[in-house]
Enzyme design. Sequence first.
Site, short mmCIF file in Angstrom:
data_model
loop_
_atom_site.label_atom_id
_atom_site.label_comp_id
_atom_site.label_asym_id
_atom_site.label_seq_id
_atom_site.Cartn_x
_atom_site.Cartn_y
_atom_site.Cartn_z
N LEU A 129 0.81 -1.21 0.00
CA LEU A 129 0.00 0.00 0.00
C LEU A 129 0.85 1.26 0.00
O LEU A 129 0.52 2.25 -0.65
CB LEU A 129 -0.94 0.01 1.22
CG LEU A 129 -2.04 -1.05 1.25
CD1 LEU A 129 -2.78 -0.98 2.57
CD2 LEU A 129 -3.00 -0.85 0.08
N GLY A 142 7.91 3.95 2.86
CA GLY A 142 8.63 5.18 3.16
C GLY A 142 9.81 4.91 4.07
O GLY A 142 10.22 3.76 4.27
N GLY A 143 10.35 5.98 4.64
CA GLY A 143 11.53 5.85 5.46
C GLY A 143 11.30 5.06 6.73
O GLY A 143 12.23 4.44 7.27
N MET A 144 10.05 5.07 7.25
CA MET A 144 9.77 4.38 8.51
C MET A 144 9.43 2.91 8.31
O MET A 144 9.49 2.13 9.25
CB MET A 144 8.60 5.08 9.22
CG MET A 144 8.89 6.50 9.63
SD MET A 144 10.25 6.61 10.81
CE MET A 144 9.50 5.80 12.23
N GLY A 145 9.06 2.52 7.08
CA GLY A 145 8.71 1.12 6.87
C GLY A 145 7.81 0.95 5.67
O GLY A 145 7.71 1.83 4.80
N LYS A 198 1.85 -3.38 9.02
CA LYS A 198 2.94 -2.40 8.98
C LYS A 198 4.23 -3.08 9.41
O LYS A 198 4.31 -3.64 10.51
CB LYS A 198 2.65 -1.22 9.92
CG LYS A 198 1.51 -0.33 9.48
CD LYS A 198 1.37 0.88 10.40
CE LYS A 198 0.26 1.80 9.93
NZ LYS A 198 0.11 2.98 10.83
N ASP A 213 -2.43 13.57 16.59
CA ASP A 213 -2.48 13.78 15.13
C ASP A 213 -3.91 13.59 14.60
O ASP A 213 -4.12 12.91 13.60
CB ASP A 213 -1.52 12.82 14.43
CG ASP A 213 -1.17 13.28 13.01
OD1 ASP A 213 -1.33 14.49 12.72
OD2 ASP A 213 -0.75 12.43 12.19
#
Length: 471
Positions: A26, A29-32, A49, A141
């Site tokens: 899906l 990115g840099g985090m996973g 994730k 958030d």
Amino acid sequence: MDEAQSEPAPGLPGSSFRGLRVETVLAEGGMGVTLLASHPVLKVPFVVKLVKQTTATDVFREAHLAARVISRHVVPIVDAGLEGTVPFMIHGFVDGIDLMELVEVCRQQGRHLPTGIACAIIAGIASGLHAVHQAGVIHRDVKPGNIYLRGDGSAALGDFGLAVDRAAFAHSDESADWGTPNYKPPEQWTDGEITRQSDIYALGATAHAVLTGRPPFVTDSLDGLRDAHLSRPYGAPAAQSPREAYAFWVIARMLAKAPVERYDSAQTVAELFRFIATTALPLQWLSADVCRIGDLVIALRCGALAPQPGEAVVLPVAPDFSARSEAGAALTATAGLPPPDATLAATRRPPVLGDVLWQQAEHPHPYWLAQSVVVQGNAFCIQRGVLRGLFGADLRGAALVSFPPPDRDGALPEERAAQLMLEAFRSFAAFAPVHVRRIEIVLPTTRDHALWSAHLRYFTPDVLEHSLNGT
């Protein structure tokens, strides 16, 4: 090639992960990386994730904080842990669309969400946020993009990636360089104390965006936006009705600069918005196979798919855009359309569950064809495809939208498909479509017509009301 060598690498489409089948990527990115997966037995989708290398001391903070919360208005987390050395989290999949997408559809039409429906959504999210706070968590958030509207009209708050434990965060030296600028409270810009009232401010900014189509403060720079949140008084737009005036009055207190001047709890906010919320539109049966929901007529029709000029047809398809029925295959074969691969050449990822490809067919005359990915592997996503098809048809000016039913292959009972589609139709009607006035479910045989008529008649107004309210 032996069987071991033919098995896809973990995390790639077709591979197995914790008993789930990975369907597609899906986002990455840099985090996973975020994956869509399906359960081979339950036949429902999940979001997985996989977290990449990180310097965070607790990579599972999002998981264990979200797991504390039990609410229909919060996206659930169902599993987390280590797969080898890779941290993972598994979330429920919401069959619907995010609130930002809905606000954008209305913006493109030069209108806003109906006030009563918008207030019902905010009231639900405020109830979910109250459950978050009761669990000792601060979300940090809250924004339209993290709110997901289900096909039945209810909403859920998701994405706990920035959430913190309220008690532990009081002693944190974490920088304020996080969050979404359009919705950040003043104290979040200045390394001030973050409290439950910080989330209430963000929900107030979200409520303003939902009611007006834009954030409460709009500037041409990040510094200007920071100054606006810190010092510019909230200016509510001119209200068009007493209900709207009341909503902006509630929002004004939510957006107070000083946390102490905001409401004490999100539950109070929920009660205030619920007071002016619009309940679901009544469903009235006009005949054995025709019903009305607000200004929207829903009818069953037996026969072939034969689109009229300007009409929209929403066709259920697989991710490779192969039609899920003989009628759909016949329609796409005569539509005079370029192959989907040519249309999708510019996309950054393969089509996934819930995606809709719009094309304008020319034969036998111009009409809109939406190919909606409603099944992927063992997972179904009926309501997201229905809602996106209907909103897309409304944007394109279609007064009539036709749906062939999802094909019957044993994975999704007809009764369940009928309920999911009718719930989505009812939710769509509540958003006051501009152009769409009639929806037809086109059945290929008299037997199918009789079965679907029985299924839909089963969902009397009382039965459907209970399903929509989650009772």
